[in-house]
Design a protein around this motif. Structure first.
Motif, PDB file in Angstrom:
ATOM      1  N   GLY A  62       0.802  16.590  -9.828  1.00 23.36           N
ATOM      2  CA  GLY A  62       0.554  15.830  -8.464  1.00 23.36           C
ATOM      3  C   GLY A  62       1.502  16.086  -7.253  1.00 23.36           C
ATOM      4  O   GLY A  62       1.073  15.888  -6.229  1.00 23.36           O
ATOM      5  N   PHE A  66       0.852  17.293  -3.619  1.00 23.21           N
ATOM      6  CA  PHE A  66       1.401  16.831  -2.144  1.00 23.21           C
ATOM      7  C   PHE A  66       2.091  17.797  -1.360  1.00 23.21           C
ATOM      8  O   PHE A  66       1.852  17.834  -0.380  1.00 23.21           O
ATOM      9  N   SER A 118      -3.955  11.920   5.349  1.00 21.20           N
ATOM     10  CA  SER A 118      -3.792  11.784   4.124  1.00 21.20           C
ATOM     11  C   SER A 118      -2.525  10.949   3.731  1.00 21.20           C
ATOM     12  O   SER A 118      -2.509  10.229   2.629  1.00 21.20           O
ATOM     13  N   ALA A 122      -2.276   7.698   1.014  1.00 21.31           N
ATOM     14  CA  ALA A 122      -1.162   7.425   0.251  1.00 21.31           C
ATOM     15  C   ALA A 122      -0.382   6.079   0.183  1.00 21.31           C
ATOM     16  O   ALA A 122      -0.346   5.231  -0.780  1.00 21.31           O
ATOM     17  N   GLY A 145      -5.227   9.951 -10.085  1.00 18.67           N
ATOM     18  CA  GLY A 145      -4.653  10.616  -9.016  1.00 18.67           C
ATOM     19  C   GLY A 145      -5.241  12.067  -8.991  1.00 18.67           C
ATOM     20  O   GLY A 145      -5.718  12.669  -7.860  1.00 18.67           O
ATOM     21  N   TYR A 149      -7.695  13.572  -5.887  1.00 17.89           N
ATOM     22  CA  TYR A 149      -7.293  14.852  -5.590  1.00 17.89           C
ATOM     23  C   TYR A 149      -8.597  15.886  -5.527  1.00 17.89           C
ATOM     24  O   TYR A 149      -8.905  16.349  -4.465  1.00 17.89           O
ATOM     25  N   TYR A 172      -8.135  12.436  -0.431  1.00 16.05           N
ATOM     26  CA  TYR A 172      -7.149  13.227  -1.224  1.00 16.05           C
ATOM     27  C   TYR A 172      -5.677  12.170  -1.244  1.00 16.05           C
ATOM     28  O   TYR A 172      -4.835  12.418  -1.934  1.00 16.05           O
ATOM     29  N   GLY A 173      -5.347  11.464   0.062  1.00 20.15           N
ATOM     30  CA  GLY A 173      -4.262  10.929   0.446  1.00 20.15           C
ATOM     31  C   GLY A 173      -4.199   9.628  -0.768  1.00 20.15           C
ATOM     32  O   GLY A 173      -2.957   9.439  -1.121  1.00 20.15           O
ATOM     33  N   ILE A 176      -2.630  11.138  -3.560  1.00 24.00           N
ATOM     34  CA  ILE A 176      -1.304  11.160  -3.306  1.00 24.00           C
ATOM     35  C   ILE A 176      -0.364  10.020  -3.825  1.00 24.00           C
ATOM     36  O   ILE A 176       0.520  10.079  -4.829  1.00 24.00           O
ATOM     37  N   MET A 180       2.076  10.177  -6.908  1.00 25.91           N
ATOM     38  CA  MET A 180       3.533   9.991  -6.685  1.00 25.91           C
ATOM     39  C   MET A 180       4.098   8.928  -7.396  1.00 25.91           C
ATOM     40  O   MET A 180       5.407   8.783  -7.469  1.00 25.91           O
ATOM     41  N   ILE A 207       7.238  19.973  -5.459  1.00 26.67           N
ATOM     42  CA  ILE A 207       6.741  19.394  -4.388  1.00 26.67           C
ATOM     43  C   ILE A 207       6.923  20.785  -3.442  1.00 26.67           C
ATOM     44  O   ILE A 207       5.974  21.249  -2.466  1.00 26.67           O
TER      45      ILE A 207
END
Length: 568
Positions: A62, A66, A118, A122, A145, A149, A172-173, A176, A180, A207
């Motif tokens: 994940g 990101f 994104s 998040a 998540g 994604y 997609y965000g 994240i 995360m 990351i």
């Protein structure tokens, strides 16, 4: 002989010896079990942590995704890809127009919004985690998540219009935010104390690795004019699929299962409930053994959770009942953002250009990224040796020195057009004198190194450790929301502050904030190296009771060694 006071009118007395040592423990609360005194170090001798590392690889993907979207962003939102080339004579798309052969002419605000979509997603999913993270669970949050994604990358890659691209990046965000949020909690809860710091910090290295993959993907696909960006974002679906499939084979966090059992009042009886059995199997999986040490660790978790949890589920408001970890957690994520990493990197291209490098843009991304990775690996490698506070303080000190150099250096900027006043000189014509250019390159590398040694990996490690178990999910949501909020705030105010204060003024302001950060860490942040999550929780909530004194207990035990009975 072991005596432990478990309640106002209940005294539990057990007899037994381990290794010839008699254990004596008197405590007026359900604090640390006496068994931990002599057996806690032996956890490092468990046969295998292979499954912990396998689980880490899927959970940390994940973070990889990101970093990946950060790496491809500059190659996606650039002329010849999403943006029309200067000599473009074909179809120019609008927000609602359809077609796969079109490009877009976006203003600065639209370009910024596209790059930040994104991040907005998040923040949104982090807010969702406020009320639902502990309901969803650690494992399902990772799976959620991964699904977001996967869906978001495909929607963006196959989008026939600009609004669909925005929608794909927003989805997609959302992934994240969930990924995360789950990663530091899940990793911390399945890891033994001696490797927990390394693994949670290693997420930051993953990351940065994702950023490298993003840079590589951009270099590979950018020759495909107007289509390369689709392959860049589409490639993320492959990694998301691996992440989702791998997560399906992982058990839920044993600490989370115990927490749910305690909240439902189902573990107090005989310990034969389905949740505790699932927690037992989960712990055996992550420790790679079926030894008595696993059973002891499980009982320690149950005892601590029963002592700290209430039967009702913790909402996000409950996190504010623990001011000490809340101040540490929110303070760190706030200071992590407001000490200026976005603004420092904003001028990376000009810094390299002033130093005389021709391909300044490519060098700034790859060079800075390489330094980020090296510094992160050093931090991950040494976090359980040097400790969290020491690395934080060292990293902040490095950032302070770098910001001071940058603040002074940017006082000497010149305009290529000597007849033009500095305040009216276009940004692409501003340069640094050669005498200062190399100093600023060194300062930039020092700043990035300091951030990756300290704030980068250590902030989320500490946050994953300091909050009590029953509010850990909600607390991580709070910290993530604060982090994304200040990230957006710094990003949106960056151009305004640069114009108002000049770069030197901005860097001077960040220098002051790093001094504030150093004092904050020095005065408030607890060193958690080598402590179990249960021990950290007692320290953070001042729920210590009468902790057994190790030296005196060992002395008493040694005095009793060799005797079949002892009197009190």
């Amino acid at each position: 002989l072991k005596l432990r006071h478990q309640g106002q009118n209940e005294l539990d007395v057990e007899g037994g010896q381990k290794g010839g040592f008699l254990q004596l423990s008197f405590c007026s609360c359900s604090a640390r079990p006496a068994d931990n005194l002599l057996t806690e170090p032996s956890r490092s001798n468990m046969s295998s942590l292979r499954n912990v590392y396998i689980a880490f690889s899927f959970i940390a993907t994940g973070g990889l995704l990101f970093g990946y979207v950060i790496g491809i962003n500059s190659n996606m939102v650039t002329k010849g890809q999403l943006l029309c080339p200067d000599d473009w004579s074909g179809k120019v798309g609008s927000v609602t127009s359809y077609g796969y052969g079109q490009c877009y002419q976006l203003g600065e605000w639209q370009t910024g919004m596209l790059s930040s979509t994104s991040l907005i997603g998040a923040l949104t999913s982090s807010l969702i985690c406020f009320g639902y993270a502990d309901i969803i669970g650690r494992k399902r949050e990772v799976q959620l998540g991964a699904a977001l994604y996967f869906l978001g990358s495909l929607v963006a890659a196959l989008a026939p219009s600009l609004w669909a691209i925005f929608a794909g990046l927003l989805i997609y965000g959302l992934g994240i935010g969930f990924a995360m949020h789950a990663a530091p909690i899940f990793i911390a809860e399945i890891s033994p104390a001696e490797v927990r710091g390394t693994l949670v910090s290693a997420k930051e290295a993953v990351i940065v690795l994702g950023m490298f993959l993003g840079f590589a993907s951009g270099a590979a696909f950018i020759p495909m004019q107007l289509l390369g960006w689709r392959f860049m974002i589409g490639a993320a679906s492959i990694m998301a699929g691996i992440m989702g499939v791998g997560a399906c084979f992982l058990p839920e966090s044993p600490r989370y299962l115990i927490l749910k059992g305690v909240q439902q009042g189902r573990l107090m009886a005989e310990g034969k409930d389905a949740l505790i059995e699932e927690a037992r199997l989960s712990l055996k999986f992550f420790r790679g053994t079926d030894s008595a040490e696993v059973e002891q660790e499980l009982q320690t978790m149950i005892t601590e959770t029963e002592g700290s949890s209430q039967e009702k589920e913790a909402g996000w408001r409950e996190t504010f009942k623990y001011p000490k970890p809340m101040i540490i957690g929110c303070g760190l994520v706030c200071l992590q953002q407001v000490t200026g990493q976005p603004s420092v990197l904003y001028y990376a291209t000009n810094i390299f250009k002033g130093a005389g490098f021709a391909s300044s843009a490519a060098l700034s991304s790859t060079g800075v990224g390489f330094v980020k990775l090296l510094a992160t690996l050093v931090s991950v490698w040494r976090v359980d040796q040097f400790g969290r506070r020491q690395l934080l303080l060292s990293g902040i000190a490095m950032m302070s020195v770098a910001l001071l150099i940058l603040g002074v250096a940017f006082l000497f900027r010149d305009c290529i057009d000597e007849a033009m006043p500095l305040n009216k000189c276009p940004e692409d014509k501003l340069i640094l004198p050669q005498s200062w250019a190399w100093c600023t390159v060194g300062a930039l590398m020092l700043y990035v190194s300091g951030y990756q040694v300290g704030f980068g990996p250590i902030t989320w490690l500490i946050i994953s450790e300091v909050f009590p178990l029953r509010v850990r999910g909600a607390a991580l949501s709070t910290a993530a929301a604060v982090n994304f909020f200040f990230n957006i705030l710094v990003t949106l105010s960056q151009a305004y502050l640069m114009a108002l204060l000049t770069p030197s003024g901005v860097y001077a302001s960040y220098f002051v904030l790093t001094i504030v950060s150093f004092v904050f860490v020095k005065k408030l942040v607890l060193e958690t190296k080598g402590l179990t999550l249960e021990e950290i929780e007692r320290e953070m909530t001042d729920r210590k009771g009468c902790e057994p004194q190790e030296d005196s207990l060992v002395a008493s035990a040694q005095a009793a060694k060799g005797y079949g009975a002892a009197s009190i």
